[in-house]
Design an enzyme around this catalytic site. Structure first.
Site, PDB file in Angstrom:
ATOM      1  CB  SER A 179      -0.889   0.042   1.330  1.00 58.90           C
ATOM      2  OG  SER A 179      -1.847   1.020   1.027  1.00 58.90           O
ATOM      3  CG  HIS A 205      -4.213  -0.970  -1.170  1.00 56.04           C
ATOM      4  ND1 HIS A 205      -3.973  -0.937   0.513  1.00 56.04           N
ATOM      5  CD2 HIS A 205      -4.561  -2.226  -1.193  1.00 56.04           C
ATOM      6  CE1 HIS A 205      -4.240  -2.092   1.144  1.00 56.04           C
ATOM      7  NE2 HIS A 205      -4.848  -3.085  -0.248  1.00 56.04           N
ATOM      8  CG  ASP A 301      -5.527  -5.545   2.309  1.00 48.98           C
ATOM      9  OD1 ASP A 301      -6.302  -6.798   2.709  1.00 48.98           O
ATOM     10  OD2 ASP A 301      -5.346  -5.323   1.284  1.00 48.98           O
TER      11      ASP A 301
END
Length: 361
Positions: A179, A205, A301
């Site tokens: 991310s 992401h 995540d």
């Protein structure tokens, strides 16, 4: 592409598309070269090209069938580059009325060197195509798309395997989630991998409008091929696929190999795509023939998915705090014992190369 003053290269295989582009570009001076997959070969692009170059391996013809139909109507000069041993290329050339001099057939053993050896033939074919080209062309009408069935459940039905008649890849797959700070981290990791490394599946992401350009930037900077993932895409050594920014991304395995499966656009754990979704699919489908890596990023995540991978026998790693831009995702993975190894960013590519050599083939 504006006007009929560019060369359009169409190939479903990313490596073939890349190598054909690299071979043709030095041969045509200042002429624009655009390379696209079969899904982006629109009627407007085909009709707007000065010359259309179709490139296919033996296994690619089913995926290019729609493009072949469109090129019949586009009225542009065509070159067909075939890599393999089948006679299907000659059949397609006859159907499209491609002159024999504009059919370039090479073995599939070493595509780059074979195309280099054939560059004089390709240059002659391009020159002849320019002489023969018509003054104008109408854009062909795209076939009417079939109705799309909406998937209502959060877990999509098992996707069908790709129509791939070649030898299936059933080896190890590397799964990477990232991310915040992940774009630079992925550049570091992927640029450290050998061109023949196991396939890599990535969830980063990122807003959907930026993912394709990011994949292209990685592709230009790394020895491996990097592309935006599409549904039912077969994985192979030396290829990294990046999940689109608006669909959940999974891996599937069958007797035809390992392939990608794009699904719903609902957020899971706040993310679409979610690292957890990809890694849980890898755990269930691949088990110990997978490697999981969590890089820098905010939130949690990937921790659940990485833990499930580890429980199924996969090797797992989290980036360390000192080299992480944001020590969120890898921290949670470490704290929940999802990662069996913690390393600084610069050592991750070497670790991946080492562990994949010792995993079952």
């Amino acid at each position: 592409m504006s006007g009929q003053n560019g060369i359009l290269i169409v190939a479903s295989d990313p490596l073939l598309r890349k190598v054909v582009t690299e071979t043709i570009t030095p041969l045509i001076g200042d002429t624009e070269v655009i390379a696209v997959s079969q899904t982006r070969a629109t009627p407007e692009r085909l009709a707007g090209a000065e010359i259309v170059v179709l490139a296919a391996r033996d296994n690619d013809y089913p995926s290019l069938k729609n493009v072949f139909e469109l090129t019949k109507a586009c009225g542009r000069p065509l070159l067909l580059v075939t890599a393999g041993e089948s006679t299907e290329g000659r059949t397609v050339a006859a159907q499209l009325k491609i002159p024999s001099g504009q059919l370039i057939s090479i073995p599939e053993l070493d595509i780059r060197s074979e195309l280099t050896a054939a560059s004089s033939r390709i240059e002659s074919a391009l020159r002849q195509a320019r002489i023969d080209r018509p003054r104008s062309a109408q854009a062909p009408t795209a076939p009417r798309p079939a109705p799309v069935r909406v998937q209502t459940s959060s877990e999509p039905a098992m996707q069908r395997p790709p129509e791939d008649l070649g030898a299936p890849y059933l080896g190890v797959v590397i799964c990477i989630g990232a991310s915040t700070g992940g774009t630079d981290a992925l550049m570091t990791v992927l640029s450290g991998l050998d061109k023949n490394c196991p396939p890599v599946a990535i969830v980063q992401h990122m807003p959907k409008d930026y993912v394709e350009d990011f994949a292209k930037r990685l592709d230009q900077s790394c020895a491996i091929d990097v592309t935006l993932a599409h549904d039912s895409q077969p994985l192979r050594p030396g290829l990294a696929v990046i999940a689109p920014g608006d669909q959940q991304f999974r891996l599937r395995k069958g007797n035809k190999g390992i392939w990608t499966a794009l699904g719903e656009n609902e957020r899971i754990g706040g993310h679409c795509p979610a690292v957890d979704v990809m890694m849980k699919s890898a755990a269930q489908e691949l088990g110990k023939k997978s490697v999981g890596v969590i890089l820098t990023g905010m939130g949690r995540d990937g921790a659940e998915g990485l833990l499930e991978m580890r429980r199924h026998g996969a090797r797992t790693l989290a980036q360390d705090e000192a080299s992480s831009v944001v020590y969120g995702m890898p921290k949670v993975a470490f704290e929940e014992k999802a990662a069996d190894t913690v390393l600084p960013l610069q050592k991750i590519a070497g670790w991946i190369s080492g562990v994949t050599l010792n995993l079952p083939k």
